[in-house]
Motif scaffolding. Structure first.
Motif, PDB file in Angstrom:
ATOM      1  N   ALA A 258     -83.031  -0.640 -36.961  1.00 39.24           N
ATOM      2  CA  ALA A 258     -82.945  -1.947 -37.613  1.00 39.24           C
ATOM      3  C   ALA A 258     -84.324  -2.399 -38.109  1.00 39.24           C
ATOM      4  N   TRP A 259     -85.362  -2.221 -37.286  1.00 38.59           N
ATOM      5  CA  TRP A 259     -86.705  -2.628 -37.699  1.00 38.59           C
ATOM      6  C   TRP A 259     -87.158  -1.791 -38.892  1.00 38.59           C
ATOM      7  N   ARG A 260     -86.946  -0.490 -38.829  1.00 37.47           N
ATOM      8  CA  ARG A 260     -87.370   0.379 -39.929  1.00 37.47           C
ATOM      9  C   ARG A 260     -86.630   0.057 -41.222  1.00 37.47           C
ATOM     10  N   ASN A 261     -85.333  -0.225 -41.116  1.00 32.13           N
ATOM     11  CA  ASN A 261     -84.570  -0.584 -42.315  1.00 32.13           C
ATOM     12  C   ASN A 261     -85.063  -1.908 -42.900  1.00 32.13           C
TER      13      ASN A 261
ATOM     14  N   GLN B 147     -95.621  -0.843 -31.400  1.00 28.97           N
ATOM     15  CA  GLN B 147     -96.707   0.111 -31.650  1.00 28.97           C
ATOM     16  C   GLN B 147     -96.193   1.546 -31.590  1.00 28.97           C
ATOM     17  N   LEU B 148     -95.348   1.843 -30.618  1.00 29.56           N
ATOM     18  CA  LEU B 148     -94.757   3.184 -30.529  1.00 29.56           C
ATOM     19  C   LEU B 148     -93.841   3.467 -31.711  1.00 29.56           C
ATOM     20  N   LEU B 149     -93.052   2.485 -32.084  1.00 26.96           N
ATOM     21  CA  LEU B 149     -92.139   2.634 -33.218  1.00 26.96           C
ATOM     22  C   LEU B 149     -92.920   2.970 -34.480  1.00 26.96           C
ATOM     23  N   ARG B 150     -94.008   2.251 -34.710  1.00 29.18           N
ATOM     24  CA  ARG B 150     -94.808   2.478 -35.914  1.00 29.18           C
ATOM     25  C   ARG B 150     -95.581   3.797 -35.860  1.00 29.18           C
ATOM     26  N   ALA B 151     -95.934   4.238 -34.666  1.00 30.51           N
ATOM     27  CA  ALA B 151     -96.711   5.474 -34.537  1.00 30.51           C
ATOM     28  C   ALA B 151     -95.835   6.719 -34.624  1.00 30.51           C
ATOM     29  N   THR B 152     -94.545   6.558 -34.402  1.00 32.84           N
ATOM     30  CA  THR B 152     -93.620   7.685 -34.423  1.00 32.84           C
ATOM     31  C   THR B 152     -93.060   7.855 -35.828  1.00 32.84           C
TER      32      THR B 152
END
Length: 163
Positions: free
Chosen positions: A79-82, A139-144
Motif C-alpha cells: 500500500a505504501w509503495r503504491n 526505513q526498511l521498506l525504503r531500503a528494500t
C-alpha cells in the motif's frame, strides 16, 4: 473554511505539486495565497499524502483479512509503495522537506499508523515507541528493492541456451 476556501487550497496544492514536478526547489520559493507560510503548506501536503496512504492501507488490510494466509506487513508495504508510486511528486516534495519542523508531528503520526496497521505495534503502547517502530519499518521498506520494479529477464533470454 468555506467551500471556496477549500477549492482555492486544493488548486494551490495542485499548482505547487505541478511546479514541483518541473523544479522541486523552486516550487516552494513562494507560498501560494491560501496558505500563510511554508509550515501550513507542508502540513496540507502531508495531510493529502495521508489521505492517499490510509485509503490504500485500509483496502490492503481488508483484502489481507479475507485471504487465507494474509500478511499485514506485506499488505502495508504494498500500500505504501503504491501510494508513493501514484503520488510521486507529492512524496518527493515531502521527502525534500523531511527535516522541516512542521513535518515532525505529521510524520510521527504516519509512522504510528504504519506500525499499527502492519501489526508491529499495538495502539495502547506509548506513542513515541509506536512511532519509532513505524520509522524503522519505513526505513526498511525504503531500503528494500520493490520486487515488482526489479528488472525481469526477457523472454528471449530464457529461450537462448546457456553456453
Amino acid at each position: 473554511m468555506s467551500w471556496n476556501d477549500f477549492y482555492q487550497r486544493q488548486q494551490a496544492l495542485a499548482e505547487v505539486l505541478d511546479n514541483a514536478r518541473r523544479d522541486l526547489a523552486a516550487a516552494f520559493a513562494t507560498v501560494p495565497g491560501p496558505f500563510r507560510d511554508v509550515d501550513e503548506l507542508l502540513a496540507a501536503l502531508h495531510h493529502k499524502w495521508m489521505q492517499q496512504l490510509t485509503g490504500r492501507v485500509d483496502v490492503a488490510l481488508t483484502d489481507t483479512e479475507s485471504a487465507p494466509h494474509g500478511d499485514r506487513v506485506e499488505a502495508v508495504t504494498r500500500a505504501w509503495r503504491n501510494a508513493a508510486k501514484e503520488n510521486s511528486g507529492l512524496r518527493a516534495a515531502l521527502d525534500v522537506h523531511a527535516d522541516h519542523p512542521a513535518l515532525d508531528e505529521p510524520t510521527a503520526r504516519e509512522h504510528r499508523v504504519l506500525a499499527v496497521a502492519a501489526g508491529l505495534a499495538e495502539e495502547h503502547e506509548p506513542p513515541h515507541d509506536i512511532a519509532r517502530v513505524g520509522r524503522a519499518f519505513l526505513q526498511l521498506l525504503r531500503a528494500t528493492p520493490d520486487p515488482e520494479q526489479q528488472a525481469r529477464p526477457s523472454r528471449l533470454r530464457k529461450l537462448i541456451p546457456s553456453f
